[in-house]
Write an enzyme that holds these catalytic residues in place. Sequence first.
Site, PDB file in Angstrom:
ATOM      1  N   HIS A 146      -2.537  -1.219  -3.361  1.00 22.30           N
ATOM      2  CA  HIS A 146      -3.658  -0.297  -3.190  1.00 22.30           C
ATOM      3  C   HIS A 146      -3.415   0.931  -4.070  1.00 22.30           C
ATOM      4  O   HIS A 146      -2.541   1.756  -3.775  1.00 22.30           O
ATOM      5  CB  HIS A 146      -3.768   0.169  -1.730  1.00 22.30           C
ATOM      6  CG  HIS A 146      -4.124  -0.927  -0.781  1.00 22.30           C
ATOM      7  ND1 HIS A 146      -3.948  -0.827   0.575  1.00 22.30           N
ATOM      8  CD2 HIS A 146      -4.654  -2.161  -0.985  1.00 22.30           C
ATOM      9  CE1 HIS A 146      -4.345  -1.939   1.162  1.00 22.30           C
ATOM     10  NE2 HIS A 146      -4.776  -2.767   0.239  1.00 22.30           N
ATOM     11  N   SER A 200       0.858  -1.187   0.000  1.00 18.59           N
ATOM     12  CA  SER A 200       0.000   0.000   0.000  1.00 18.59           C
ATOM     13  C   SER A 200       0.894   1.236   0.000  1.00 18.59           C
ATOM     14  O   SER A 200       1.684   1.408  -0.918  1.00 18.59           O
ATOM     15  CB  SER A 200      -0.951  -0.022   1.200  1.00 18.59           C
ATOM     16  OG  SER A 200      -1.856   1.059   1.141  1.00 18.59           O
ATOM     17  N   ASP A 218      -4.448  -4.384   6.214  1.00 18.40           N
ATOM     18  CA  ASP A 218      -4.768  -5.292   5.115  1.00 18.40           C
ATOM     19  C   ASP A 218      -3.581  -6.201   4.797  1.00 18.40           C
ATOM     20  O   ASP A 218      -2.441  -5.740   4.738  1.00 18.40           O
ATOM     21  CB  ASP A 218      -5.154  -4.492   3.867  1.00 18.40           C
ATOM     22  CG  ASP A 218      -5.663  -5.371   2.733  1.00 18.40           C
ATOM     23  OD1 ASP A 218      -6.309  -6.392   3.030  1.00 18.40           O
ATOM     24  OD2 ASP A 218      -5.418  -5.030   1.566  1.00 18.40           O
TER      25      ASP A 218
END
Length: 349
Positions: free
Chosen positions: A197, A170, A290
């Site tokens: 992401h 991310s 995540d």
Amino acid sequence: MKIAIANDVAMAAEALRRVVASTAEHQVLWIARTGAEAVRMCADNRPDLILMDLNMPELDGVEATRQIMEQSPCAILVVTGRPQDNVNQVFRALGAGALDVTATPVLQGKPDGDLELLAKIRTMDKLIRHSGGNQAMMPKTAAHANGNHHGAETHDAPQRVTSLLAIGASTGGPMAVAKMLAGWKPPRGCAIVVVQHIDQNFADNFARWLAEHLEMPVRSAEDGDELMAGTVLVAKSNDHLTLDQNNRLRYDANPKDYAYRPSVDVFFRCVAQHWKGEAVGVLLTGMGRDGAEGLLAMRRAGQHTIAQDQASSAVYGMPRAAAELDAAQMILPLAKIGPVLRTTLGGST
């Protein structure tokens, strides 16, 4: 949410101010006209989110992002005119710690641009709250490496896939992925999938940018694709990338309530459930949690698991969550993950 704006174009800054002020959920905390001013104002009055332009006097958005993440870290969304024309700057900003990128509504020329920006801000709000707020974004002292630039090579006829490298990332992820894989030619039969992401409107640009850094082909994963040996496939949708029992990649909107889209957890769990060959899961820098539970599922399935360490992470959120769950067999500096992959999976440099 308290939102700051860093943009030297008066019309763009005012347009952003109006978008933020149009909802009772958010307030404009301050507006900076230069990158240096944004760094100073963030230190004095830290917002929940900064809408950061790329091209500004004194300091550009990339350097301003880097300094803010070192001195008074907070969530940063790159909002700039035609980001597709500034690909290198965008990924430098993402490497410095920006969360995502979107186009400035007033310069986008789309009637629904304001609504798209508000939707993006709502997503940022979910991520910030889910991550425990900006206090979870630790100040950085380690420098971010830019990786080596290489052209992608063309491989021979398709090979049977026997091993899989699954990567989740991310905040700061693009540069981390590029550095980790730079100079590596994976062994025959090794497929690589990256779940980063990033907004789906910029995912194809990410794949093209990453290809310039690596010694192997890179492309966006399409729904129904088979895993491809010697090729990096990158998730390209805000839906979740999955791997089915026939080793085909699919996109699925469910679970719809996940703040992280595409979710690393979803893909890692699919690998744990369906992949029968050798696999390595790598969880890199990122805000939030995540990927941690998915990495744990891979470890429990008998696969190799690695998480990036705190010192080399742009934001030590996702890898920290993996460490807390004991999901990672190894916690390593970014510079050491590549050599471990070569030892585990093989291949050449």
